[in-house]
Scaffold this motif. Structure first.
Motif, mmCIF file in Angstrom:
data_model
loop_
_atom_site.group_PDB
_atom_site.id
_atom_site.type_symbol
_atom_site.label_atom_id
_atom_site.label_comp_id
_atom_site.label_asym_id
_atom_site.label_seq_id
_atom_site.Cartn_x
_atom_site.Cartn_y
_atom_site.Cartn_z
ATOM 1 N N ALA A 8 7.999 7.044 -8.496
ATOM 2 C CA ALA A 8 7.465 6.721 -9.820
ATOM 3 C C ALA A 8 8.475 5.858 -10.552
ATOM 4 C CB ALA A 8 7.187 7.995 -10.603
ATOM 5 N N GLY A 66 1.693 3.801 -19.287
ATOM 6 C CA GLY A 66 1.608 4.566 -18.047
ATOM 7 C C GLY A 66 0.311 5.343 -17.996
ATOM 8 N N PRO A 67 -0.044 5.897 -16.832
ATOM 9 C CA PRO A 67 -1.393 6.449 -16.645
ATOM 10 C C PRO A 67 -1.768 7.603 -17.564
ATOM 11 C CG PRO A 67 0.021 6.965 -14.766
ATOM 12 C CD PRO A 67 0.775 5.996 -15.624
ATOM 13 N N TRP A 114 -6.148 4.254 -16.513
ATOM 14 C CA TRP A 114 -5.481 5.006 -15.444
ATOM 15 C C TRP A 114 -4.978 4.060 -14.354
ATOM 16 C CZ3 TRP A 114 -6.461 5.313 -10.252
ATOM 17 C CH2 TRP A 114 -5.649 6.217 -9.551
ATOM 18 N N LEU A 115 -5.828 3.134 -13.925
ATOM 19 C CA LEU A 115 -5.447 2.234 -12.846
ATOM 20 C C LEU A 115 -4.275 1.335 -13.236
ATOM 21 C CD1 LEU A 115 -5.877 0.987 -10.053
ATOM 22 C CD2 LEU A 115 -7.527 -0.575 -11.108
ATOM 23 N N SER A 118 -1.137 3.290 -13.693
ATOM 24 C CA SER A 118 -0.587 3.700 -12.394
ATOM 25 C C SER A 118 0.103 2.532 -11.690
ATOM 26 C CB SER A 118 -1.700 4.251 -11.497
ATOM 27 O OG SER A 118 -2.256 5.416 -12.062
ATOM 28 N N ARG A 121 3.328 2.052 -13.319
ATOM 29 C CA ARG A 121 4.236 3.127 -12.903
ATOM 30 C C ARG A 121 4.850 2.797 -11.533
ATOM 31 N NH1 ARG A 121 6.756 6.334 -15.986
ATOM 32 N NH2 ARG A 121 5.041 7.394 -16.984
ATOM 33 N N ARG A 122 4.160 1.992 -10.743
ATOM 34 C CA ARG A 122 4.687 1.559 -9.442
ATOM 35 C C ARG A 122 5.497 0.267 -9.554
ATOM 36 N NH1 ARG A 122 0.776 4.949 -7.703
ATOM 37 N NH2 ARG A 122 0.694 5.548 -5.535
ATOM 38 N N THR A 197 12.105 8.364 -15.859
ATOM 39 C CA THR A 197 10.683 8.734 -15.810
ATOM 40 C C THR A 197 10.510 10.068 -16.498
ATOM 41 O OG1 THR A 197 10.920 9.839 -13.678
ATOM 42 C CG2 THR A 197 10.267 7.529 -13.642
#
Length: 198
Positions: A8, A66-67, A114-115, A118, A121-122, A197
């Protein structure tokens, strides 16, 4: 054979010091960003779906938050608007508006949050190409929810809904992705690429 776990990465909101109510303030900030961007409206005479700044606000907030925070923020935006707070486009509000022709797009904001959150976050929001890719993916998710609902509410075939609810906006989506590809990597350069994080 074992797979390497995906680590993460921090999102921009992680750069805000961890103070009491930080996440709540960030979630509310996301609502405010989307509510303000929703007031940028350019009606089009050939479709009930106008050009707005709303999707840009949604995707930018999602990448920054972030998600988890982004989904919470978009869900809160939708709930507050349905409850009567005038935060949809043209300061509209209410359940009737939320279930109207653009209602599917509103639901799509949550999935796109969310997408894109995410993907951020990557670490996809660190470079222009990754940021643009995340924005394109988020836009596709919004269309995946918005177009079928548009077809249903207008009682038209899916290809007609695509013509009314996607094609007029592709150039704008490209411009939004290019803007984000400049803004988010610049924000990371200005704040530093940390590893914190939560």
């Amino acid at each position: 054979m074992t797979s390497t776990p995906v680590l993460a990465r921090p999102v921009l909101a992680d750069r805000v010091p961890a103070v009491a109510l930080r996440d709540a303030l960030l979630v509310v900030t996301g609502v405010v960003v989307v509510a303000l961007s929703a007031q940028i409206v350019i009606p089009l005479p050939f479709t009930p779906v106008p050009i707005t700044g709303q999707t840009f606000g949604v995707l930018l907030a999602a990448a920054a938050l972030g998600p988890a925070r982004a989904v919470t923020s978009m869900a809160l935006y939708l709930l507050l608007g349905m409850a009567g707070l005038p935060i949809f486009q043209h300061a509209s509000a209410g359940l009737t508006y939320a279930l109207g022709t653009t209602g599917g797009y509103l639901i799509g904001f949550i999935a796109a949050a969310w997408l894109v959150g995410s993907l951020a976050r990557r670490g996809l929001d660190r470079r222009p190409g990754g940021t643009a890719l995340a924005f394109v993916a988020g836009s596709l998710v919004i269309y995946a929810f918005g177009v079928p609902w548009l077809a249903f509410t207008l009682d038209v075939a899916l290809p007609d809904a695509v013509r009314l609810g996607v094609l007029p906006f592709l150039l704008g989506d490209a411009i939004k992705a290019i803007l984000a590809a400049g803004l988010l990597p610049l924000a990371w350069k200005l704040t530093g690429d940390g590893t914190l994080t939560d």
